[in-house]
Design a protein around this motif. Sequence first.
Motif, PDB file in Angstrom:
ATOM      1  N   GLY A  54      57.940 119.338  39.845  1.00 49.39           N
ATOM      2  CA  GLY A  54      57.832 118.753  38.568  1.00 49.39           C
ATOM      3  C   GLY A  54      58.682 117.457  38.292  1.00 49.39           C
ATOM      4  O   GLY A  54      59.672 117.256  39.088  1.00 49.39           O
ATOM      5  N   LEU A  55      58.396 116.730  37.452  1.00 52.68           N
ATOM      6  CA  LEU A  55      58.996 115.379  37.129  1.00 52.68           C
ATOM      7  C   LEU A  55      59.108 115.075  35.752  1.00 52.68           C
ATOM      8  O   LEU A  55      57.833 115.383  34.908  1.00 52.68           O
ATOM      9  CB  LEU A  55      58.278 114.218  37.967  1.00 52.68           C
ATOM     10  CG  LEU A  55      58.855 112.956  37.593  1.00 52.68           C
ATOM     11  CD1 LEU A  55      60.357 112.706  37.862  1.00 52.68           C
ATOM     12  CD2 LEU A  55      58.070 111.712  38.070  1.00 52.68           C
ATOM     13  N   ARG A  56      59.967 114.846  35.052  1.00 49.68           N
ATOM     14  CA  ARG A  56      60.188 114.532  33.459  1.00 49.68           C
ATOM     15  C   ARG A  56      60.909 113.389  33.265  1.00 49.68           C
ATOM     16  O   ARG A  56      62.085 113.131  33.645  1.00 49.68           O
ATOM     17  CB  ARG A  56      60.777 115.846  32.852  1.00 49.68           C
ATOM     18  CG  ARG A  56      60.855 115.746  31.074  1.00 49.68           C
ATOM     19  CD  ARG A  56      61.471 116.881  30.726  1.00 49.68           C
ATOM     20  NE  ARG A  56      63.161 116.733  31.210  1.00 49.68           N
ATOM     21  CZ  ARG A  56      63.800 117.827  30.664  1.00 49.68           C
ATOM     22  NH1 ARG A  56      63.269 119.043  30.327  1.00 49.68           N
ATOM     23  NH2 ARG A  56      65.107 117.885  31.186  1.00 49.68           N
ATOM     24  N   GLY A  57      60.090 112.362  32.465  1.00 50.87           N
ATOM     25  CA  GLY A  57      60.881 111.340  32.151  1.00 50.87           C
ATOM     26  C   GLY A  57      61.075 111.428  30.571  1.00 50.87           C
ATOM     27  O   GLY A  57      60.007 111.705  29.873  1.00 50.87           O
ATOM     28  N   GLU A  58      62.212 110.857  29.757  1.00 48.31           N
ATOM     29  CA  GLU A  58      62.358 111.122  28.450  1.00 48.31           C
ATOM     30  C   GLU A  58      63.534 110.048  28.039  1.00 48.31           C
ATOM     31  O   GLU A  58      64.080 109.432  28.651  1.00 48.31           O
ATOM     32  CB  GLU A  58      62.891 112.563  28.258  1.00 48.31           C
ATOM     33  CG  GLU A  58      64.114 112.923  28.922  1.00 48.31           C
ATOM     34  CD  GLU A  58      64.300 114.361  28.664  1.00 48.31           C
ATOM     35  OE1 GLU A  58      64.442 114.586  27.630  1.00 48.31           O
ATOM     36  OE2 GLU A  58      64.945 114.964  29.847  1.00 48.31           O
ATOM     37  N   PHE A  59      63.471 109.912  26.685  1.00 42.60           N
ATOM     38  CA  PHE A  59      64.598 108.865  25.986  1.00 42.60           C
ATOM     39  C   PHE A  59      64.786 109.358  24.686  1.00 42.60           C
ATOM     40  O   PHE A  59      64.030 110.327  24.067  1.00 42.60           O
ATOM     41  CB  PHE A  59      64.076 107.664  25.994  1.00 42.60           C
ATOM     42  CG  PHE A  59      62.692 107.427  24.870  1.00 42.60           C
ATOM     43  CD1 PHE A  59      63.311 106.961  23.528  1.00 42.60           C
ATOM     44  CD2 PHE A  59      61.609 107.252  25.290  1.00 42.60           C
ATOM     45  CE1 PHE A  59      62.219 106.881  22.632  1.00 42.60           C
ATOM     46  CE2 PHE A  59      60.415 107.284  24.283  1.00 42.60           C
ATOM     47  CZ  PHE A  59      60.997 106.891  23.076  1.00 42.60           C
ATOM     48  N   LYS A  91      68.027 106.987  11.265  1.00 40.00           N
ATOM     49  CA  LYS A  91      66.596 107.074  11.852  1.00 40.00           C
ATOM     50  C   LYS A  91      66.983 107.453  13.520  1.00 40.00           C
ATOM     51  O   LYS A  91      67.470 106.357  13.931  1.00 40.00           O
ATOM     52  CB  LYS A  91      65.606 105.887  11.614  1.00 40.00           C
ATOM     53  CG  LYS A  91      65.456 105.771  10.067  1.00 40.00           C
ATOM     54  CD  LYS A  91      64.921 104.341   9.842  1.00 40.00           C
ATOM     55  CE  LYS A  91      64.416 104.090   8.442  1.00 40.00           C
ATOM     56  NZ  LYS A  91      63.529 102.901   8.412  1.00 40.00           N
ATOM     57  N   ASP A  92      66.216 108.305  13.774  1.00 40.67           N
ATOM     58  CA  ASP A  92      66.143 108.860  15.410  1.00 40.67           C
ATOM     59  C   ASP A  92      64.709 109.013  15.716  1.00 40.67           C
ATOM     60  O   ASP A  92      64.035 109.306  14.994  1.00 40.67           O
ATOM     61  CB  ASP A  92      67.033 109.912  15.647  1.00 40.67           C
ATOM     62  CG  ASP A  92      68.329 109.963  15.077  1.00 40.67           C
ATOM     63  OD1 ASP A  92      69.413 109.568  16.220  1.00 40.67           O
ATOM     64  OD2 ASP A  92      68.814 110.093  14.100  1.00 40.67           O
ATOM     65  N   ASN A  93      64.563 108.790  17.091  1.00 43.57           N
ATOM     66  CA  ASN A  93      63.122 109.042  17.699  1.00 43.57           C
ATOM     67  C   ASN A  93      63.650 109.329  19.172  1.00 43.57           C
ATOM     68  O   ASN A  93      64.781 108.888  19.702  1.00 43.57           O
ATOM     69  CB  ASN A  93      62.281 108.069  17.432  1.00 43.57           C
ATOM     70  CG  ASN A  93      62.613 106.749  18.064  1.00 43.57           C
ATOM     71  OD1 ASN A  93      62.509 106.594  19.373  1.00 43.57           O
ATOM     72  ND2 ASN A  93      63.541 105.724  17.426  1.00 43.57           N
ATOM     73  N   GLY A  94      62.332 110.033  19.620  1.00 45.28           N
ATOM     74  CA  GLY A  94      62.719 110.394  21.045  1.00 45.28           C
ATOM     75  C   GLY A  94      61.283 111.061  21.808  1.00 45.28           C
ATOM     76  O   GLY A  94      60.241 111.284  20.993  1.00 45.28           O
ATOM     77  N   ALA A  95      61.134 110.792  22.913  1.00 44.93           N
ATOM     78  CA  ALA A  95      59.990 111.610  23.451  1.00 44.93           C
ATOM     79  C   ALA A  95      60.226 111.832  24.867  1.00 44.93           C
ATOM     80  O   ALA A  95      61.222 111.524  25.511  1.00 44.93           O
ATOM     81  CB  ALA A  95      58.900 110.495  23.494  1.00 44.93           C
ATOM     82  N   TYR A  96      59.369 112.776  25.473  1.00 46.08           N
ATOM     83  CA  TYR A  96      59.468 113.115  26.813  1.00 46.08           C
ATOM     84  C   TYR A  96      58.045 113.221  27.390  1.00 46.08           C
ATOM     85  O   TYR A  96      57.106 113.554  26.600  1.00 46.08           O
ATOM     86  CB  TYR A  96      60.328 114.162  27.047  1.00 46.08           C
ATOM     87  CG  TYR A  96      59.462 115.584  26.596  1.00 46.08           C
ATOM     88  CD1 TYR A  96      58.753 116.575  27.511  1.00 46.08           C
ATOM     89  CD2 TYR A  96      59.765 116.192  25.298  1.00 46.08           C
ATOM     90  CE1 TYR A  96      58.091 117.615  27.099  1.00 46.08           C
ATOM     91  CE2 TYR A  96      59.165 117.157  24.867  1.00 46.08           C
ATOM     92  CZ  TYR A  96      58.327 118.134  25.853  1.00 46.08           C
ATOM     93  OH  TYR A  96      57.824 119.027  25.373  1.00 46.08           O
ATOM     94  N   ALA A  97      57.916 113.502  28.664  1.00 45.20           N
ATOM     95  CA  ALA A  97      56.521 113.476  29.333  1.00 45.20           C
ATOM     96  C   ALA A  97      56.740 114.215  30.512  1.00 45.20           C
ATOM     97  O   ALA A  97      57.695 113.891  31.455  1.00 45.20           O
ATOM     98  CB  ALA A  97      55.643 112.314  29.757  1.00 45.20           C
ATOM     99  N   GLN A  98      56.376 115.076  30.887  1.00 43.13           N
ATOM    100  CA  GLN A  98      56.384 116.176  32.058  1.00 43.13           C
ATOM    101  C   GLN A  98      55.238 116.455  32.655  1.00 43.13           C
ATOM    102  O   GLN A  98      54.169 116.907  32.060  1.00 43.13           O
ATOM    103  CB  GLN A  98      57.224 117.358  31.820  1.00 43.13           C
ATOM    104  CG  GLN A  98      56.758 118.306  30.897  1.00 43.13           C
ATOM    105  CD  GLN A  98      57.637 119.346  30.635  1.00 43.13           C
ATOM    106  OE1 GLN A  98      58.683 119.319  30.065  1.00 43.13           O
ATOM    107  NE2 GLN A  98      56.985 120.751  30.775  1.00 43.13           N
ATOM    108  N   VAL A  99      55.421 116.301  33.977  1.00 48.36           N
ATOM    109  CA  VAL A  99      54.216 116.575  35.017  1.00 48.36           C
ATOM    110  C   VAL A  99      54.607 117.636  35.966  1.00 48.36           C
ATOM    111  O   VAL A  99      55.526 117.632  36.539  1.00 48.36           O
ATOM    112  CB  VAL A  99      53.490 115.175  35.844  1.00 48.36           C
ATOM    113  CG1 VAL A  99      52.518 115.728  36.759  1.00 48.36           C
ATOM    114  CG2 VAL A  99      53.474 114.101  34.910  1.00 48.36           C
TER     115      VAL A  99
END
Length: 320
Positions: free
Chosen positions: A248-253, A229-237
């Motif tokens: 720009g700025l991106r945070g993720e895991f 099982k894997d999961n991940g996400a990112y958000a970029q402005v």
Amino acid sequence: MDPYFKGFSNIVLKIDSAGDTGIELEEAYALTTALPANLQVKFGQFFAEFGRQNAQHPHAWSFLDAPLALVRMFGPDGLRSQGARVSWLLPTPFYTEALVTVANATGGTTSTFRSPDSPEIHGGVVDDKQVKGFSDLLVVPRINTSFDLTETQTVVLGASAAFGPNNSGPNAQTRIYGADLYWKWKPAAAEAGFPFLSLQTEALWRHYDAAQRLSAADPLITLPSEVLKDNGAYAQVLWGIKPRIVAGLRGEFANGNQSSFATELRGDQTRWSPNLTWYPTEFSKFRVQYNYDNRKAIGTDHSLWFQFEFLIGAHAAHKF
């Protein structure tokens, strides 16, 4: 000009680390243009329309590299294969489109499914088999909708999935689910599209059914049946400061559960990436980007990247 079909192709020339030149057929497909009931069919080789970024070519990305979650689920080259896609533009008062792709699940760009690189995920000997039925194919459904919040704000929402076999065993399957959101603000008095502010985010979840299998490293070892099982996400402005300058700025895991086969490809990792892009013209760009990576049990990395890009000749418009 054909009244019923139009075709597209994207051919990539590249130089590898050894200095050797290679050529790759990235995409080559046809689209119907005259089907009734707001239907359209695409067929050939193309990027699967999963989420917002997977279907984009690298030159259209807002950051130099792909998000961690997409690389983990689909590999460094994205999810693309040979097949057919049907889309339907629903008769709603705002834009709503439903799509489903049926494609070949085998190949170097079907990471997570029947890719030859799959042992890097499950650690076992590849189970090769022929396509005998629908369950041996890759199916990618998606629905997305867009509407205006105000005269200056637009929202796009989407949900995607990908179902198909993996090669850890004769009946092993992989399921990936995703949700995405895009929001953009642009004032009515914008000049050449600036200033603007946008937010893009995607979240993905993967269930990889790894069958009982012989270890690829040691055939005397049998790895147990398990669900990876894997999961991940990112958000970029992105902030369009002034015409042709974007910050720009991106945070993720990306995270993975414990398994009998230890691999860095499924380790826990976070990344922060600020960048600044200057577009001298609509055909060129200069970009500088910093990445701060934190990998569990390995440590932190700092990297600074520079990118220069230019386009030659006519180029189709990108999707909003």
